[in-house]
Design an enzyme around this catalytic site. Structure first.
Site, PDB file in Angstrom:
ATOM      1  CG  ASN A 173      39.496 137.185  55.027  1.00 26.58           C
ATOM      2  OD1 ASN A 173      38.840 138.002  54.551  1.00 26.58           O
ATOM      3  ND2 ASN A 173      39.270 136.209  55.403  1.00 26.58           N
ATOM      4  CE  LYS A 202      38.813 136.427  58.935  1.00 23.13           C
ATOM      5  NZ  LYS A 202      39.030 135.457  60.080  1.00 23.13           N
ATOM      6  CG  HIS A 258      36.635 132.031  55.411  1.00 25.58           C
ATOM      7  ND1 HIS A 258      36.201 132.196  56.581  1.00 25.58           N
ATOM      8  CD2 HIS A 258      37.800 132.756  55.504  1.00 25.58           C
ATOM      9  CE1 HIS A 258      37.272 132.458  57.545  1.00 25.58           C
ATOM     10  NE2 HIS A 258      38.278 132.651  56.944  1.00 25.58           N
TER      11      HIS A 258
HETATM   12  P1  PGA Z   1      43.013 135.074  61.168  1.00 26.53           P
HETATM   13  O1  PGA Z   1      42.086 134.828  60.126  1.00 26.53           O
HETATM   14  O2  PGA Z   1      44.354 135.381  60.752  1.00 26.53           O
HETATM   15  O3  PGA Z   1      42.508 136.218  61.971  1.00 26.53           O
HETATM   16  O4  PGA Z   1      43.194 133.984  62.223  1.00 26.53           O
HETATM   17  C1  PGA Z   1      42.357 134.161  58.987  1.00 26.53           C
HETATM   18  C2  PGA Z   1      41.286 133.887  57.982  1.00 26.53           C
HETATM   19  O5  PGA Z   1      40.284 133.540  58.611  1.00 26.53           O
HETATM   20  O6  PGA Z   1      41.442 134.088  56.958  1.00 26.53           O
END
Ligand code: PGA
Length: 220
Positions: free
Chosen positions: A9, A11, A98
């Protein structure tokens, strides 16, 4: 045996050149990975879906594409929205629910369930995120990702025992695949391998660099 799923992901990160660089490095190193028992899913921003699809096809990579969100509306006069039919041109999956969407964009269960219906109507497979065992799970999702907000981006992943407890609660009313997400990296992923009910991982930070993502895949 079902393949373990690993979702990257990204983001709201990366421009086109950075996405190209990631996929190039990933394709160069793919021989170091045994992907027979793993399914890799990449979730870039909407603006990168075309580039990622083009390169995945060009390098013939065993990687599926996923959107990070989907509009709760069909196509039409909804300025700024990207609908499920548009996503389906590039991706087979979408994330819905999410915690960053729920918190920063005030998405309620009502809105999320509309998104689920739009995704289903357009044959998108849904990765539905929950933050705890009490959240409602709509029917017809492909998989559920349990992501406690205290573990997301904090370097403080949830305790494997707690994850098992949550998964067993969730399994009482949901019979599909359940993933875990929250601060998973190459150096802690082995603590989670033994959770038999865990079908895979949703990875944020550690999926941004090809090297750290490849290391994580190797360890899982
Ligand atoms: P992270 O994010 O691995 O940076 O903790 C996970 C997510 O929000 O999908």
């Amino acid at each position: 045996m079902d393949k373990k799923i690993i979702i990257a992901n990204w983001k709201s990160n990366k421009n086109t050149a950075q996405a190209e660089e990631f996929i190039r490095l990933f394709s160069e190193n793919i021989n170091r990975l045994n992907l027979d028992n793993k399914q890799i899913i990449l979730a870039p921003s909407y603006s990168l879906l075309y580039t990622c699809k083009t390169l995945i096809d060009k390098y013939n990579l065993p990687v599926s594409l996923c959107a990070q969100d989907v509009s709760s509306f069909p196509e039409g006069a909804y300025t700024g929205a990207v609908n499920a039919k548009q996503i389906k041109e590039f991706a087979d999956y979408t994330i819905i629910g999410h915690s960053e969407r729920r918190d920063y964009f005030s998405e309620s269960d009502d809105v999320l369930f509309k998104k689920v219906n739009e995704a289903k109507d357009n044959d998108l497979k849904i990765i539905y995120c929950i933050q705890n065992e009490n959240q409602k799970i709509p029917s017809g999702v492909a998989m559920v990702a349990f992501e406690p907000p205290t573990a997301i981006g904090t370097n403080n992943p949830d305790d494997p025992k707690h994850i098992e407890e949550v998964f067993s609660q969730v399994s009482k009313s949901y019979s599909g695949k359940i993933l875990y997400g929250g601060s998973i990296k190459a150096d802690n992923v082995r603590n989670y391998i033994h959770i038999a009910s865990c079908s895979g991982l949703l990875v944020g930070g550690a999926s941004l660099e090809a090297d750290s993502f490849i290391d994580l895949i190797k360890e899982w």
